[in-house]
Enzyme design. Structure first.
Site, PDB file in Angstrom:
ATOM      1  N   CYS A 156       0.891  -1.226   0.107  1.00 56.55           N
ATOM      2  CA  CYS A 156      -0.052   0.063   0.056  1.00 56.55           C
ATOM      3  C   CYS A 156       0.742   1.201   0.007  1.00 56.55           C
ATOM      4  CB  CYS A 156      -0.858   0.035   1.351  1.00 56.55           C
ATOM      5  SG  CYS A 156      -1.949   1.501   1.400  1.00 56.55           S
ATOM      6  N   SER A 202       0.499   3.857   1.799  1.00 58.04           N
ATOM      7  CA  SER A 202       0.844   4.379   2.858  1.00 58.04           C
ATOM      8  C   SER A 202       2.034   3.771   3.566  1.00 58.04           C
ATOM      9  CB  SER A 202      -0.327   4.089   3.886  1.00 58.04           C
ATOM     10  OG  SER A 202      -1.376   4.624   3.454  1.00 58.04           O
ATOM     11  N   HIS A 217       4.796   5.789   1.829  1.00 63.13           N
ATOM     12  CA  HIS A 217       4.902   7.168   2.310  1.00 63.13           C
ATOM     13  C   HIS A 217       5.924   7.299   3.470  1.00 63.13           C
ATOM     14  CE1 HIS A 217       2.345   9.780  -0.171  1.00 63.13           C
ATOM     15  NE2 HIS A 217       1.344   8.793   0.041  1.00 63.13           N
ATOM     16  N   HIS A 277      -0.005  -2.956   7.049  1.00 64.04           N
ATOM     17  CA  HIS A 277      -1.128  -2.792   7.744  1.00 64.04           C
ATOM     18  C   HIS A 277      -2.232  -2.923   7.182  1.00 64.04           C
ATOM     19  CE1 HIS A 277      -0.728   0.288   4.778  1.00 64.04           C
ATOM     20  NE2 HIS A 277      -2.061   0.620   4.548  1.00 64.04           N
ATOM     21  N   CYS A 334      -7.618  -2.415   4.227  1.00 62.83           N
ATOM     22  CA  CYS A 334      -7.305  -0.989   3.741  1.00 62.83           C
ATOM     23  C   CYS A 334      -7.680  -0.397   2.628  1.00 62.83           C
ATOM     24  CB  CYS A 334      -5.801  -0.852   3.795  1.00 62.83           C
ATOM     25  SG  CYS A 334      -5.216   1.090   3.340  1.00 62.83           S
TER      26      CYS A 334
HETATM   27 ZN   LIG Z   1      -3.316   1.067   3.139  1.00 57.89          ZN
END
Ligand SMILES: [Zn+2]
Ligand SMILES: [Zn+2]
Length: 367
Positions: A40, A42, A45, A61, A167
């Site tokens: 993902c 995220s 990042h 996550h 997610c």
């Molecule tokens: Zn995510």
């Protein structure tokens, strides 16, 4: 115990898949064998330093697995249960949990979000604590985490599907059906057709939106968007996005516009592309430093609404099982969303392809 996990030691460096020491679950914690984990943005990042975090950390996550051990006092799940990880806490008692906005839970704010509620971690490298992203850190064969962050789901759901419900599906579909409450016949714009954006598209189709305009910089992603229900596509490289959205909607703009990227330009495009009375929804999580100069004049005279939604405003205990049922009923298309699977050791390749934009969603399958 030991577990193999992908550790990020320093922003801007690759993953290191290595053996960590794993402590048993304490009170109100569970140990879960991870079966699948999504790749993902995220995580990216944090990897590239957009969101500074204390390292070393096990990231990941968006995942699912099987409960293998309960710590004392756990009642919601038992060993053998199939579960999806939730990356938000759920104390069950704060003002937000009590009013059904569990995504905003403030019940565990006294400890940082990368350690357990007692302030310690359950994984260590050579005796030194390693932080766990969102108190889970699912790029690991085994995870010990708070029991409130695993949600039991039906056992016939494939683990790869279960993982992404945790997610990208929750965030994208939830943004449409739980947050914006798009109605049948509405027109919708989706900016950014990555894992979350494609789920906004299929959420809009599920809600009965009549016009679904997908916007991206990459033609392969626009082709994916068509698969998930986009009725029109716009390549943002080829001219003014807002003008083209207006041209497709009788000059007025859309009822709801979703920014699935998270940036200044895309947030402003979303707000400018909604019709008077419309709703601009910020879904993608920007870098910390991003600011966007909105036009209060246009908001007042157009009675426009702008709002943020985190995690699709879902209530994981209620909505994960519903999303699982919608998938098993073929009302969501997760088969085509998972365009690539990887072995755990291929995690660096997974992130390379994520950033290149060549996959819809990639998922790591654990043995
Ligand atoms: Zn995510
Ligand atoms: Zn709470």
């Amino acid at each position: 115990m030991r577990t193999r996990a992908a550790v990020l030691r320093k922003a801007g460096t690759p993953w290191e898949v290595t053996e960590l020491e794993l402590d048993p679950p304490k009170a109100n914690e569970v140990r879960v064998q991870v079966k699948a984990a999504g790749v993902c943005m995220s995580d990216w990042h944090i990897m590239n330093g957009d969101w500074p975090m204390p390292l070393p950390m096990v990231l990941g996550h968006e995942a699912a697995g099987i409960v293998v051990e309960n710590g004392p006092d756990v009642i919601a799940v038992k060993p053998g249960d199939h579960v999806i990880f939730s990356f938000r806490p759920h104390c069950g008692r704060c003002r937000y949990c009590s009013s059904g906005r569990t995504v905003l839970c403030v019940g565990h704010n006294d400890t940082p979000r990368w350690v357990m509620h007692d302030g310690t971690t359950r994984v260590r490298l050579n005796g030194e604590p390693v932080n766990q992203m969102a108190r889970i850190g699912t790029f690991s064969e085994c995870v010990v985490c708070p029991a409130e962050q695993v949600i039991r789901i039906r056992e016939d759901l494939p683990f790869t599907h279960a993982a992404i419900i945790g997610c990208s599906v929750a965030t994208g579909v939830g943004a449409v059906i739980r947050h914006a409450r798009v109605a049948a016949g509405d027109s919708v714009l989706v900016i950014g057709c990555g894992g979350v954006g494609l789920n906004v598209v299929q959420g809009a189709r599920l809600a009965g939106a009549r016009t679904i305009i997908a916007c991206d910089l990459l033609d392969n992603k626009l082709a994916y968007a068509k698969t998930f229900g986009a009725t029109h596509t716009i390549n943002a490289k080829l001219g003014d996005v807002v003008k083209r959205v207006q041209a497709l909607t009788g000059g007025l703009g859309v009822d709801a516009a979703f920014d699935a990227i998270g940036g200044e330009a895309t947030a402003l495009q979303a707000l400018d592309a909604v019709a008077p009375g419309g709703h601009a929804v910020l879904v993608g999580i920007p870098a910390f430093a991003v600011r966007a100069p909105i036009s209060p004049f246009n908001m007042v005279f157009g009675e426009k609404t702008i709002s943020g939604t985190y995690y699709g405003s879902v209530r994981p205990d209620i909505d994960f099982p519903i999303l699982a049922d919608l998938d098993m009923d073929k009302k969501l298309n997760l088969d085509d969303l998972i365009s690539r699977t990887y072995k755990f050791d291929e995690i660096n390749e997974g992130f390379r392809l994520l950033v290149s934009g060549s996959v819809a969603r990639g998922v790591i399958e654990f043995d």
